[in-house]
Design an enzyme around this catalytic site. Structure first.
Site: not given
Lengths: 188, 556, 690
Positions: C315, C356, C385, C387, C389, C392, C403, C530
């Site tokens: 990964d 981030e 943030f 889902a 829009t 944030s 942003k 997975d």
């Protein structure tokens, strides 16, 4: 057993091919191309077969060159080839060699040359037609004396009979004893 | 040995090497039915299938392949045995030889069906032309072809992926016979005839001897027969059973240095060239060269040892061949499972005799029999790769196939069968009266004779320390059993390996894969073969040739 | 598995003492018959003991002292082999005990119905069955393995993982699996039991490290066959020596057939006792090494398969790159200074707790000296943030800052009457092409510029991949990124290949493709989605933080949940195979010297000339045979540490590795016994024992 019948038939066919057709073809072709060799390279004089180029003969007469000892029974039995199979640690071999040395010495007591190894050891086939040139030369004095001939003539004859190595490389130099003795007989 | 002697050896080896590639490439083609020869003879091939009713398009799994092979070999054995016992009734018997005793007939039949060609029989004194041709010559061809067939099946194990079948036994058998053995034999037979090898149906010749005083009889009977045709295939097919008792030491079987050279090369020719064919068939020629290199690496030092040891020993050697050609033959004939001789091994010095014995005990994988030598070597390669694979930290693989428990089991069986046969056979013989009775030479050399006999039979070689009186019920039967175990105890596991490998998928090579074409692998393979052989036979050899050598050293 | 367990020394006094006792207990024939090579030694020991008794009674031709010494050393050989196995088992058992302490007998609160507040009854944990429901709350020990179906809690899993930081377990999603023996620190969970007693994770782990249910691996079976074959060869070679020696005595007229003592001594020296005695220890040690790397393998077969793997699916996140993207650059738009952009970006990220967001705040602080402002001082309203829009930001004093991804911000600007300027567009494209993620910062209709978020490739990963390439292992990066980004990261990290925009389906088909080409594939995974790929892969390491489904599908569980662990797992697998191969080679190479020692001695009377082969110049026939036997026994003890530690694996090509190991263990094995046997002989003579 589904394989038995095909196996049997195939065996039969291959027998015809490799066991019959093949040897017959070789026989036919050899007869055409090499008739003398295919029949055994016989030496003929006036319709009489005197032997084969390839098969040694026994000699004990001092007037003839002697071949190598033979382990066949009797010596040089071309119907039943055999070596002595005596091992190097076998006392029987040592005895046999000692006896042969004694016989050779007795045949030519004044000969001070070393006795060549091949004259006292039995060949593999018991039919070896050859001796080494040294073995032939070793016997020159005895043969010349027995025949009342000049030693040099005999030596020259031996020299002319020496076959060199093939292509100067393969095998060993050698003298065909039967051929040599025939030439000797023809010399007079 | 003289400089000339070494030169003869060097030139012979060079000639052999030069022939490997052209013959190997040609065999790779014809065995798959390609090439002008195969096209030309194809109608004959198809005719054989049609007449015998075999289905040439059937892809046999390994079990069917094995059954077909065993059936064919068993029938061959039965036929040769019957021919010998009924010899008195057969035509082509100008010397009027009688039927052969059952135990000798069984021994000889086994000997030829298993490509061993051990000679308990006496050649010119025992077998007539019909038996020699219809029995022995035929088995010379088909037993050799059987070896090639097994090799081809094993090759398919490597080249096929996720396949059930390993090929068709009948096709492999017929192609090997028709396109490889027969044409080469024809050429060689004619060359031998040109040199003086007899080829006649006329029976013994008679000659007046020149010095009648030296012989009990004034007439010399010279045994003859259709020898050239038989000698050619006995050399090419690594059979080795002579037309005459003393085999290729007989002047009518091997008359000149040139005939000797041709026969000598023929001993190793097909086995060596098959290495190249193998490389072609697995599409990586380096793999074939590596196996051939391993064979040479074992052969050359042993050859040198034989030559040095034999230097000056002429007992049991022919004048025209001398030490070089004789020692070379002894080495070649036991490196290959040929077993023909041009000198008497029994009369060799201890170390000179050790060389042929060791070459047989290594399992007849240094060149070995036609086909059988290479598949034997591949079995060793599997074992070598297994240990080496572990040493690089991966489940071992060879030519893209994973070597797992089943392959190890079968490879172990294939290596065990000959080893155990030799040791147990020798042990039985030295422990009982009929076994001890056969011995000619005293002391440790007598032990060597017995050890040699079982090493020979137990690896399908056929040469002998001929002082041993082997034509007795005891030896005929025990040696026959040894030959059977050694032949089929290897063939069946090898075919099982072929079947198992063919079913597997093929693993692509990476830098983590052990390369099997470089010097490292060659060294590893050589090491494996030598170590297995040495560890198995060191005690036996110590009590035979080695102690004899040390004793002779002490005496001199 | 506490950290003390991990750093345990190779030999711990307690383990050694236990092993010594175990070695004697294992002398029982029933224990021995499982190991054919050692069983032969055991039988030989019995035979010589009988011969010793006979000799004491005056029978036989040999000195009782000699026969007794051989017998004693043969027993010692068996005992040493047992000791090796016992040490390995002891180390495993010590680990198991540590685990067992975690599995105190606890009481479970069995719920009648799967809802919070439903009535429960108290039962013993060992009485809990699969698919029953239990309730656990702060302070409780989770009674069995299971899956959280309701609630969220922090759990202390140190008993199992050795990791002291608590982890969050919650229903749904990929963090729902709970392990028996771990403790709830806060809140509560409703758990559906997924394992019957004795089958739970902890049980499996204990069984594994104890080696109790250890099954032979395929390679081990193949090697066993080889060793058995060799044993048979030597058995026959030695047994036939009896008639051979009888015949030799007969033809030489002196000496006698070899005695049982000599034959048996030779046999034991020849059969591969070294590898035969250490084989099971090597296997146990391999599992143990896995366990110490905090990886639990469900079988030895999986450990071995790990050594064979030649394709690694890794990964991207967490393995190749640091966990998350980080801001590395502020690229302002037209008419905006870098400082302005940094200020706006930091404001928009102050309340953003994602890595981030944190990285933007940090970058602004470090690069532009913009001090982090206290959120409440600003009287700002933060827009998290969502889902919906997909942006944030922050609203403060009538000023909006947002942003988000380029297309989202473009939509936002549309509604405010602004649009992306050409320079910003160009920047966005540049960043995307380089493998980074552009984050656009805007406010009202003004575009401030772009924050360059970058995947940070882990230090040293490129070297690691080069190493793997040399080992013959291909690395494949799995990522959800678009192909452009994926290609850039692949290039930077040096990975061999990548799968972009990975989905469970194309992951599965990628594995199948590789397998069809004959490759062995290893992967790590944690999520339920997975599971199919994990089940398909040849070696599948599930993260311990992952779901129960993932753990069930994998054949290993990594307790540290460290995706880089895969590489270590491969090395451990290889190491186990290499150790076996090397010791086999060593064992066989040893035999040459033993022949040189024993054969001349055995035939000293029959064939004194064989004494020339006594190249070691061993003092007497008796001392020669005894020295070989003693060396053969001592070498086992000498090699125990190597068997347990394993032969070092070096990530070089197969050829170099083989050459090295052949030299050390092949050639070394050839030479070492010559020296060793001579040394033992000198000691025996020095002590006046012979």
């Amino acid at each position: 057993m589904r394989h038995i019948l095909p196996a049997l038939r195939l065996l039969l066919l291959l027998t015809l091919l490799t066991g019959l057709a093949y040897p017959l073809a070789v026989t036919g072709l050899a007869k055409l191309a090499f008739p003398r060799q295919a029949e055994g390279s016989r030496i003929e004089r006036g319709g009489r077969v005197l032997g084969s180029d390839l098969i040694g003969q026994p000699f004990s007469d001092p007037r003839y060159f002697w071949p190598r000892p033979s382990a066949t029974s009797p010596a040089y039995n071309a119907a039943a080839s055999s070596g002595s199979n005596l091992g190097p640690s076998n006392a029987a071999l040592h005895t046999a060699v000692a006896e042969r040395i004694a016989t050779l010495h007795a045949s030519d007591p004044d000969n001070s040359l070393p006795i060549p190894m091949d004259l006292v050891t039995a060949s593999a086939s018991g039919l070896d037609p050859h001796v080494s040139p040294e073995a032939a030369f070793w016997q020159v004095a005895r043969v010349a004396r027995a025949r009342g001939m000049d030693e040099t003539r005999v030596r020259d004859l031996v020299q002319s009979q020496v076959e060199p190595r093939t292509l100067g490389l393969f095998g060993e130099p050698r003298v065909n004893v039967l051929r040599l003795n025939l030439a000797l007989d023809e010399l007079r | 040995m003289s400089v000339n002697g070494w030169l003869q050896i060097a030139v012979t080896l060079a000639l052999l090497l030069a022939l490997v590639k052209p013959l190997g490439a040609a065999m790779a083609a014809v065995l798959e039915g390609r090439g002008w020869l195969a096209r030309w003879l194809a109608p004959l091939e198809r005719g054989l299938y049609r007449l015998s009713g075999v289905r040439a398009d059937e892809d046999m799994d390994w079990k069917a392949y094995t059954m077909a092979l065993l059936a064919f070999n068993a029938l061959g054995l039965a036929v040769v045995m019957a021919l010998q016992m009924l010899q008195g009734l057969l035509p082509l018997n100008p010397d009027g030889l009688p039927g052969v005793s059952p135990h000798l007939a069984f021994n000889t039949a086994t000997s030829f069906a298993t490509n061993t060609n051990w000679q308990s029989y006496g050649g010119e004194t025992t077998l007539g032309y019909a038996v020699q041709m219809l029995g022995l010559t035929v088995q010379n061809f088909v037993s050799a072809a059987t070896g090639i067939a097994v090799l081809l099946a094993l090759v398919r194990g490597f080249t096929r992926a996720r396949a059930a079948g390993v090929g068709n036994f009948w096709v492999d058998l017929v192609r090997s016979t028709l396109y490889v053995l027969l044409p080469l034999s024809l050429l060689l037979a004619l060359f031998l005839a040109s040199q003086g090898v007899v080829q006649t149906f006329r029976g013994a010749a008679e000659a007046q001897v020149l010095d009648p005083g030296a012989a009990p009889e004034a007439v010399q009977h010279i045994a003859r027969g259709p020898a050239a045709s038989q000698v050619a295939i006995k050399q090419l097919g690594t059979n080795g059973g002579g037309f005459f008792n003393v085999n290729s030491a007989h002047p009518l079987e091997n008359p000149t240095p040139l005939s000797n050279l041709a026969e000598l090369l023929s001993i190793l020719l097909i086995s060596a060239a098959l290495c190249y064919s193998f490389g072609r068939m697995v599409r990586d020629r380096r793999q074939g060269w590596a196996l051939l290199a391993a064979m040479f690496v074992i052969l050359v030092p042993l050859l040198a040892l034989a030559c040095v040891s034999e230097s000056g020993n002429l007992e049991g050697k022919e004048t025209r061949f001398g030490v070089a050609q004789s020692s070379m033959w002894a080495t070649f004939t036991t490196a290959a499972s040929n077993g023909s001789v041009n000198s008497m091994h029994d009369s060799y010095t201890p170390l000179g005799g050790l060389v042929p014995m060791v070459l047989m005990q290594l399992g007849e994988v240094v060149f070995g029999g036609v086909g059988s030598g290479l598949y034997g070597m591949l079995v060793f390669a599997i074992v070598a790769v297994f240990v080496a694979g572990l040493m690089v930290g991966r489940t071992p693989e060879y030519l893209g196939k994973k070597i797992e428990a089943f392959e190890m089991k079968m490879a172990s069986l294939a290596i065990l069968a000959p080893c155990l046969t030799v040791l147990v056979g020798t042990a039985v013989a030295v422990a009982c009266a009929p076994g001890r009775a056969g011995v000619l030479n005293p002391g440790p050399h007598g032990f060597s004779e017995i050890l040699y006999a079982f090493s020979s039979a137990g690896n399908n070689n056929g040469s002998a320390f001929a002082g041993l009186t082997a034509n007795t019920p005891f030896y005929n039967l025990t040696l026959a059993v040894a030959m059977l175990v050694a032949r089929y105890g290897v063939i069946v596991p090898v075919l099982a390996i072929a079947g198992s490998l063919a079913r597997k998928k093929s693993v692509p090579a990476s830098s983590g894969t052990l390369p099997t074409h470089g010097p490292l692998f060659v060294a590893l393979l050589v090491g494996t073969v030598l170590l297995v052989g040495a560890l198995t036979f060191a005690p036996a050899l110590a009590l035979g040739p080695i102690i004899e050598h040390l004793q002779l050293l002490g005496h001199s | 598995m506490s950290s003390s367990a991990r750093s345990r020394k190779l030999f711990d006094r307690r383990i050694l003492a236990g092993a010594a006792a175990g070695a004697l207990l294992k002398l029982h024939p029933r224990q021995q018959i499982r190991k054919p090579v050692m069983f032969v030694v055991w039988v030989c020991a019995v035979l010589t003991t009988v011969a010793f008794v006979q000799a004491l009674a005056g029978g036989g031709s040999e000195r009782p002292g000699f026969v007794g010494a051989v017998a004693a050393w043969l027993w010692a050989t068996v005992a040493f082999a047992n000791f090796a196995e016992a040490v390995a088992e002891g180390r495993g058992r010590a680990q198991a005990e540590a685990l067992r302490r975690a599995r105190k007998d606890v009481t479970a609160k069995r719920l009648q119905s799967p809802s919070h507040g439903a009535p429960f009854e108290l039962v013993a944990a060992s009485a809990m069955r699969k698919s029953e429901i239990v309730f656990v709350q702060a302070g409780d020990v989770i009674p069995c393995d299971g899956e959280a179906i309701e609630g969220v809690a922090s759990v202390d899993e140190s008993a199992v993982t050795g990791e002291s930081a608590p982890v969050i377990r919650e229903s749904g999603g990929d963090r729902s699996a709970v392990t028996g023996g771990t403790r709830i620190l806060s809140d509560w969970l409703i758990v559906r039991v997924t394992a019957n007693p004795g089958e739970a994770f902890l049980d499996r782990m204990i069984a594994m490290v104890e080696g109790a249910r250890r099954q032979k691996t395929p390679n081990e079976i193949a090697l066993d066959i080889l060793l058995a074959a060799l044993t048979i060869v030597f058995l026959v070679a030695v047994a036939t020596l009896l008639p051979f020696s009888d015949y030799a005595a007969f033809v030489s007229g002196q000496g006698a057939p070899l005695t049982v003592t000599v034959l048996v001594a030779l046999l034991v020296c020849l059969i591969p006792t070294t590898i035969g005695s250490l084989l099971s220890a090597i296997g146990i040690a391999g599992m143990d090494r896995m366990a110490r790397a905090n990886v639990i393998a469900t079988s030895g077969r999986a450990v071995e398969a790990a050594g064979d793997v030649d394709v690694l699916l890794l990964d991207k996140t967490g393995t190749i790159t640091l966990g998350n993207r980080q801001a590395t650059r502020f690229v302002p738009g037209e008419g905006v200074t870098e400082h302005e952009l940094a200020d706006a970006a930091q404001l928009a990220s102050l309340a953003d707790e994602t890595p981030e967001g944190r990285s933007i705040v940090t970058l602004a602080k470090e690069k532009y000296g913009i001090r982090e402002r206290k959120i409440h001082e600003l009287k700002a309203r933060f827009i998290p943030f969502s889902a919906h829009t997909r942006m944030s930001g922050v609203d403060l004093e009538g000023r909006e800052i947002r942003k988000g991804a380029a297309d989202t911000i473009e939509d936002y600007l549309d509604t405010r009457g602004g649009r992306l300027t050409p320079r910003v567009r160009a920047t966005i494209d540049d960043i995307a092409r380089s493998g980074g993620t552009p984050l656009v910062v805007a406010g009202g209709k003004r575009v401030y510029g772009v924050v360059h978020l970058q995947d940070i490739v882990k230090g040293g990963i490129r070297e690691r991949f080069a190493e793997l390439r040399r080992m013959g292992i291909k690395t494949v990066m799995i990522t959800g990124d678009n192909p452009l980004t994926a290609a850039a990261i692949a290039a930077e990290s040096g990975v061999d290949d990548f799968l972009a925009q990975a989905t469970p389906e194309n992951k599965l088909s990628l594995i199948r493709d590789y397998q069809a080409k004959g490759h062995l594939v290893a992967m790590t995974g944690d999520g339920t989605n997975d599971a199919p790929a994990l089940a398909q892969a040849d070696v599948a390491v599930a993260m311990n933080t992952g779901t129960q489904a993932a753990k069930e599908a994998g054949n290993m569980v990594d307790l540290d949940s460290n995706p880089t662990k895969l590489i270590e797992v491969v090395e451990i697998g290889k190491r186990m195979l290499i150790t076996r191969g090397s010791l086999t080679t060593f064992s066989l190479a040893n035999d040459v010297a033993k022949y040189f020692a024993v054969l001349p001695a055995a035939f000293a009377v029959t064939y004194p000339e064989l004494g020339r082969l006594n190249i070691m110049h061993l003092a007497t026939p008796e001392s020669a045979i005894l020295s070989a036997v003693i060396f053969n026994a001592l070498i086992i003890v000498a090699l125990i540490p190597l068997a347990l530690r394993g032969v070092r694996y070096r990530p070089v090509g197969a050829s170099r590795l083989l050459r090295h190991n052949l030299l050390v263990y092949g050639l070394g094995g050839l030479i070492a016994p010559f020296l060793g046997i001579k040394l033992v002989d000198l000691v025996l003579v020095g002590l006046g024992l012979v």
